[in-house]
Design a protein around this motif. Structure first.
Motif, PDB file in Angstrom:
ATOM      1  N   HIS A 164     -48.449   2.908 -22.394  1.00  0.00           N
ATOM      2  CA  HIS A 164     -47.520   3.761 -21.632  1.00  0.00           C
ATOM      3  C   HIS A 164     -46.256   4.058 -22.421  1.00  0.00           C
ATOM      4  O   HIS A 164     -45.480   3.138 -22.728  1.00  0.00           O
ATOM      5  CB  HIS A 164     -47.141   3.088 -20.305  1.00  0.00           C
ATOM      6  CG  HIS A 164     -46.139   3.886 -19.526  1.00  0.00           C
ATOM      7  ND1 HIS A 164     -46.497   4.950 -18.735  1.00  0.00           N
ATOM      8  CD2 HIS A 164     -44.796   3.814 -19.460  1.00  0.00           C
ATOM      9  CE1 HIS A 164     -45.407   5.477 -18.199  1.00  0.00           C
ATOM     10  NE2 HIS A 164     -44.350   4.808 -18.617  1.00  0.00           N
ATOM     11  N   HIS A 221     -43.460   7.720 -23.628  1.00  0.00           N
ATOM     12  CA  HIS A 221     -43.114   9.132 -23.476  1.00  0.00           C
ATOM     13  C   HIS A 221     -42.734   9.671 -24.854  1.00  0.00           C
ATOM     14  O   HIS A 221     -41.631   9.403 -25.339  1.00  0.00           O
ATOM     15  CB  HIS A 221     -41.934   9.289 -22.525  1.00  0.00           C
ATOM     16  CG  HIS A 221     -42.175   8.714 -21.153  1.00  0.00           C
ATOM     17  ND1 HIS A 221     -42.370   9.495 -20.039  1.00  0.00           N
ATOM     18  CD2 HIS A 221     -42.263   7.424 -20.721  1.00  0.00           C
ATOM     19  CE1 HIS A 221     -42.554   8.720 -18.984  1.00  0.00           C
ATOM     20  NE2 HIS A 221     -42.495   7.452 -19.369  1.00  0.00           N
ATOM     21  N   HIS A 265     -45.981   6.334 -12.703  1.00  0.00           N
ATOM     22  CA  HIS A 265     -45.064   5.204 -12.545  1.00  0.00           C
ATOM     23  C   HIS A 265     -45.150   4.681 -11.113  1.00  0.00           C
ATOM     24  O   HIS A 265     -45.399   5.456 -10.194  1.00  0.00           O
ATOM     25  CB  HIS A 265     -43.629   5.641 -12.809  1.00  0.00           C
ATOM     26  CG  HIS A 265     -43.395   6.123 -14.207  1.00  0.00           C
ATOM     27  ND1 HIS A 265     -43.482   7.442 -14.562  1.00  0.00           N
ATOM     28  CD2 HIS A 265     -43.069   5.448 -15.331  1.00  0.00           C
ATOM     29  CE1 HIS A 265     -43.216   7.574 -15.860  1.00  0.00           C
ATOM     30  NE2 HIS A 265     -42.971   6.370 -16.355  1.00  0.00           N
ATOM     31  N   ASP A 325     -42.998   1.831 -23.275  1.00  0.00           N
ATOM     32  CA  ASP A 325     -42.251   2.762 -22.419  1.00  0.00           C
ATOM     33  C   ASP A 325     -41.054   3.395 -23.130  1.00  0.00           C
ATOM     34  O   ASP A 325     -39.990   3.572 -22.533  1.00  0.00           O
ATOM     35  CB  ASP A 325     -41.815   2.108 -21.099  1.00  0.00           C
ATOM     36  CG  ASP A 325     -41.301   3.154 -20.095  1.00  0.00           C
ATOM     37  OD1 ASP A 325     -41.743   4.306 -20.169  1.00  0.00           O
ATOM     38  OD2 ASP A 325     -40.446   2.803 -19.247  1.00  0.00           O
TER      39      ASP A 325
END
Ligand SMILES: [Zn+2]
Length: 430
Positions: free
Chosen positions: A74, A76, A229, A317
């Motif tokens: 996970h 971004h 999330h 994350d």
């Protein structure tokens, strides 16, 4: 016939044994043989020589370690440049830093350049497979899949779905978003080593209409994954119950739209009720434990002891997390668990970041271990790079101690080389 390459090094990988827990598979003096993009053999040097192997044909990398490349469940990609942004917690952090960073990706050229840079940085940190969020813009998703495909890299990604409670430049109406998502699935899902994940950001930014489209997309494309999330921060929880008054709890929002299951990853899961936890685990959904982010944004401490290995994964994350390095992520995981009275052994941490995360993404037959027939995705690691790493690590045997020191003090600087599908993609001769 494909060329065979061989490396002599200390070989380690990790596996979960049903009765004995996490174990290290260790060959102190070993030969890793590749055939094209796959691992063709993992054996001791003595065994290799016993079979008439030519030692001159092996590149000697000792005393470096070879281990499977890291896997991140996970993160971004577009938030890479806002790591370490000061002074906010989740909802303000999104407003002040994350959304503006993602808005910059409206420029397709910028998105393409950033995708290249991001993938290279991830590889420099030794991460060879990942599941990540892109932005609302379809071209960001295209750019990341293209950057991965160029390197034959395993990537799971999706266009972020948002139709409310974010800047207008990041919203796309439910129907338009669903159409663009289907186009991206058709273009990228199971093309080479790519897979698509439906990516509603979180309940706050998706209307019921959008979640309904999401359910439809999943039904129409049953092999796509889901990433979102869940239960990260108390203010977020309050907002979700305000926006979805009919839902019995946060998990119920996703459950009502059929978004749970073995291919679904829920990041954080810190503030779940007992009922939510058992429904989540019964559905075989996966939790992405994001310790660096949870500490940095002050979101809370996940009680890892409550999570079965089958539902567990660990993730950077970025950019709520402050490092792309899975070694650093493991160090933060250790510290969070100490605060919850659960001591994670270095083997458990490294298992989680390799074979464990492979299992969470249903890639356990392909990556995450040094095994014949697996993709040759591996890293060459200097476990003695820093003076701190040469010290005895109190309380652990030699190699265990070195690995624990590597986790606590190591990082990108310890990754000498990264190989993806048998090709060198970072580093080189020292
Ligand atoms: Zn996240």
């Amino acid at each position: 016939m494909s060329a065979i390459s061989r490396f002599r090094a200390r070989l380690i990988s990790f596996e979960l044994d049903a009765s004995d827990g996490v174990q290290m598979v260790h060959i102190e003096d070993g030969v890793l043989s590749l055939s094209g993009s796959k691992i063709a053999g993992v054996q001791s040097t003595a065994e290799y020589l016993g079979q008439g192997g030519d030692i001159e044909a092996c590149e000697d990398l000792r005393p470096a370690l070879i281990m499977p490349g890291f896997i991140d469940t996970h993160l971004h990609a577009p938030q890479y440049r806002i790591m370490g942004a000061f002074g906010t917690r989740l909802l303000d952090w999104l407003e002040k830093y994350a959304f503006p960073a993602e808005l910059a990706f409206a420029d397709a050229q910028y998105a393409a350049a950033e995708a290249e840079h991001f993938v290279n940085t991830m590889l420099a940190n030794g991460t060879t497979s990942s599941q990540l969020f892109t932005t609302t813009h379809a071209h960001t998703c295209d750019a990341l899949f293209a950057a991965a495909a160029k390197r034959n890299l395993c990537l799971i990604a999706g266009k972020v779905m948002m139709d409310q409670n974010a800047p207008s430049g990041l919203l796309s109406a439910a129907e338009v978003c669903a159409r663009e998502t289907q186009t991206l699935i058709d273009r990228w899902h199971h093309r080479g080593r790519a897979a698509y994940a439906l990516t509603p950001r979180f309940a706050i930014t998706s209307s019921e209409r959008q979640l309904d489209y999401c359910r439809g997309l999943r039904q129409a494309n049953p092999t796509v994954l889901v990433q979102t999330h869940l239960s990260e921060n108390p203010e977020e929880l309050a907002e979700v119950s305000r926006l979805f008054p009919g839902a019995k709890d946060y998990l119920d929002v996703y459950e009502s739209y059929n978004l749970l299951g073995p291919s679904s990853t829920f990041a954080h899961c810190i503030h779940l009720s007992d009922g939510e936890r058992s429904r989540l685990f019964d559905s075989q959904s996966k939790v992405a434990f994001c310790p660096s982010s949870n500490l940095f944004l002050g979101s809370g401490l996940l009680d890892v002891a409550e999570i079965p290995w089958d539902n567990f994964s660990v993730a950077s994350d970025v950019g709520g997390g402050t490092s792309l390095s899975m070694l650093t992520t493991c160090a933060e995981a250790y510290k969070v668990c100490q605060l919850k009275n659960r001591t994670l052994h270095p083997y458990e941490l490294l298992y989680a970041a390799t074979a464990g995360n492979a299992k969470a993404l249903s890639l356990e037959q392909e990556v995450g271990q040094l095994k014949e027939g697996f993709w040759a995705d591996f890293i060459v690691v200097d476990a003695e790079h820093d003076i701190a790493l040469r010290k005895t690590n109190w309380g652990l045997e030699h190699l265990e101690g070195a690995l624990f020191s590597l986790i606590m003090f190591g990082g990108r600087q310890n990754i000498l080389r990264t190989y993806v599908a048998g090709e060198l993609v970072h580093g080189g001769a020292s």
